[in-house]
Design an enzyme around this catalytic site. Sequence first.
Site, PDB file in Angstrom:
ATOM      1  CD  GLU A 115      -3.027  -1.141   2.138  1.00 41.25           C
ATOM      2  OE1 GLU A 115      -4.093  -1.736   1.925  1.00 41.25           O
ATOM      3  OE2 GLU A 115      -2.750  -0.631   3.234  1.00 41.25           O
ATOM      4  CB  CYS A 128       2.943   7.201   3.531  1.00 40.10           C
ATOM      5  SG  CYS A 128       3.362   5.948   4.731  1.00 40.10           S
ATOM      6  CB  CYS A 135       7.101  -5.973   8.857  1.00 43.84           C
ATOM      7  SG  CYS A 135       8.437  -5.137   9.742  1.00 43.84           S
ATOM      8  CB  CYS A 139       5.687  -3.338  16.347  1.00 39.55           C
ATOM      9  SG  CYS A 139       7.411  -3.052  15.908  1.00 39.55           S
ATOM     10  CB  CYS A 142       2.526  -2.437  13.804  1.00 38.26           C
ATOM     11  SG  CYS A 142       2.747  -2.207  12.031  1.00 38.26           S
ATOM     12  CB  CYS A 368       0.347   5.816  10.936  1.00 37.27           C
ATOM     13  SG  CYS A 368       1.994   6.184  10.550  1.00 37.27           S
TER      14      CYS A 368
HETATM   15  N1  SAH Z   1       8.892  -0.040  10.130  1.00 41.53           N
HETATM   16  C1  SAH Z   1       9.119   1.322  10.284  1.00 41.53           C
HETATM   17  C2  SAH Z   1       8.271   2.194   9.388  1.00 41.53           C
HETATM   18  C3  SAH Z   1       6.829   1.827   9.185  1.00 41.53           C
HETATM   19  S1  SAH Z   1       5.692   2.097  10.486  1.00 41.53           S
HETATM   20  C4  SAH Z   1       8.942   1.717  11.717  1.00 41.53           C
HETATM   21  O1  SAH Z   1       8.474   0.906  12.502  1.00 41.53           O
HETATM   22  O2  SAH Z   1       9.325   2.837  12.066  1.00 41.53           O
HETATM   23  C5  SAH Z   1       5.416   3.870  10.514  1.00 41.53           C
HETATM   24  C6  SAH Z   1       4.993   4.378  11.901  1.00 41.53           C
HETATM   25  O3  SAH Z   1       3.653   3.987  12.223  1.00 41.53           O
HETATM   26  C7  SAH Z   1       5.872   3.838  13.013  1.00 41.53           C
HETATM   27  O4  SAH Z   1       6.204   4.823  13.945  1.00 41.53           O
HETATM   28  C8  SAH Z   1       4.948   2.806  13.639  1.00 41.53           C
HETATM   29  O5  SAH Z   1       5.363   2.507  14.930  1.00 41.53           O
HETATM   30  C9  SAH Z   1       3.630   3.496  13.549  1.00 41.53           C
HETATM   31  N2  SAH Z   1       2.473   2.627  13.734  1.00 41.53           N
HETATM   32  C10 SAH Z   1       2.382   1.322  13.429  1.00 41.53           C
HETATM   33  N3  SAH Z   1       1.145   0.846  13.734  1.00 41.53           N
HETATM   34  C11 SAH Z   1       0.447   1.896  14.222  1.00 41.53           C
HETATM   35  C12 SAH Z   1      -0.895   2.039  14.665  1.00 41.53           C
HETATM   36  N4  SAH Z   1      -1.754   1.032  14.646  1.00 41.53           N
HETATM   37  N5  SAH Z   1      -1.283   3.260  15.084  1.00 41.53           N
HETATM   38  C13 SAH Z   1      -0.426   4.311  15.069  1.00 41.53           C
HETATM   39  N6  SAH Z   1       0.840   4.219  14.637  1.00 41.53           N
HETATM   40  C14 SAH Z   1       1.282   3.031  14.231  1.00 41.53           C
HETATM   41 FE1  SF4 Z   2       7.379  -3.539  11.114  1.00 45.55          FE
HETATM   42 FE2  SF4 Z   2       5.134  -2.343  11.935  1.00 45.55          FE
HETATM   43 FE3  SF4 Z   2       7.148  -2.666  13.637  1.00 45.55          FE
HETATM   44 FE4  SF4 Z   2       7.384  -0.871  11.643  1.00 45.55          FE
HETATM   45  S1  SF4 Z   2       5.925  -0.790  13.357  1.00 45.55           S
HETATM   46  S2  SF4 Z   2       8.902  -2.409  12.294  1.00 45.55           S
HETATM   47  S3  SF4 Z   2       6.215  -1.964  10.014  1.00 45.55           S
HETATM   48  S4  SF4 Z   2       5.954  -4.335  12.660  1.00 45.55           S
END
Ligand code: SAH
Ligand code: SF4
Length: 391
Positions: A115, A128, A135, A139, A142, A368
């Site tokens: 996406e 973005c 991934c 996390c 996420c 995000c």
């Molecule tokens: N993998 C990288 C970049 C992609 S995520 C990283 O983790 O930084 C981009 C941002 O969105 C990151 O700060 C991540 O922690 C945040 N993010 C992921 N899931 C989210 C959610 N459900 N609500 C708000 N922010 C989220």
């Molecule tokens: Fe991967 Fe999501 Fe963690 Fe970013 S926030 S490193 S996309 S699992």
Amino acid sequence: MAGAAPITHDVLTIPRKIPGGLPNLIGMSRAEMRDALIEIGTPEKQAKMRVGQIWQWIYVWGMRDFDEMTNLSKDYRAKLSEHFAISLPEVVTRDVSNDGTRKYLVRIAGGHEVEVVYIPETDRGTLCISSQVGCTLTCSFCHTGTQKLVRNLTAGEIIGQVMLVRDDLGEWPEQGAPKDEQRLLSNIVLMGMGEPLYNFERVRDAMKIAMDPEGLSLSRRRITLSTSGVVPEIARTADEIGCMLAVSFHATTDDVRDTLVPINKKWNIEELLAALRAYPRLSNSERITFEYVMLDGVNDSDADAHRLVKLIDGIPAKINLIPFNEWPGAPYKRSSNNRIRAFADIIYNAGYASPIRKPRGEDIMAACGQLKSATERARKSRAEIARDAGV
Ligand code: SAH
Ligand code: SF4
């Protein structure tokens, strides 16, 4: 969720298959393109100039057809089209939110999907982009993290996301866009699917193309790479890309960060901060963005805010507070607005900018951390993925 009225959902089938599996010029560095041109018989002495000409057609004008490269001889154009393609990933769907945010589902070779989200603002437009399908990291807040890594994107697929959105915005001179107007697509954030620093070389190569002054010409200050904290690659990012850095910080103790951002077990807060402290000097950039997702009762107390300020002491920083974007089955709740404001005030009073990120495109699940291709089911096994991909 916002009201559903003016949303559009288009199913687009723009055929963009690379004919005959020819090598794609999009995504090659200048050096790679030069070698490729020499290989098809371009005299070495001319190769650099030819790269310059082709580069301009592709990245300044947005041309995809060799026949229109009128400063090249007819024979040479025919030769190019015999050996190369100029090709972008396929756009499968485009959703337009009632706030103007556009979300694209993009299909790459092998049938996988990622996406891409375009967010228009008054003084800029931010794209973005994704760096991986899925991934490897997990996390816990996420949505992408529930999806296993399928594969890294190629440099062509990464820069291709920028180009196909410019296509959709009609922003190439070829499409009649005036060159000197404020750009619709002016900023890139690597905050889509995937961990960019686990696909370092391709992300770097793609961003070099984005920054090339005789091409897309985006300033390194308009590119922000977000990492969960891949410490050994942070200094390399400063050195080899030099873009702005954002870090998914999200917690103020190792205990909590271990659960939210499990890469913390490998490189803890102390090690991460040491790498971040060095970054502005190494990359000559002003400040680091600390991303902090606000999770109700998990990381959002006053004590957390005070600890955060202490931890980052001495680092030129902006703290971006992200209200948690919920997704079906998510194990957390978003902190209340009052809690987020109280947290922001503590940080602001300590002298840091603490903007609260306004969720955009919520009605189309474009916010995000909500990105996840509709066709990749959660927690597929690698065997299933391989079988589906026919490999
Ligand atoms: N993998 C990288 C970049 C992609 S995520 C990283 O983790 O930084 C981009 C941002 O969105 C990151 O700060 C991540 O922690 C945040 N993010 C992921 N899931 C989210 C959610 N459900 N609500 C708000 N922010 C989220
Ligand atoms: Fe991967 Fe999501 Fe963690 Fe970013 S926030 S490193 S996309 S699992």
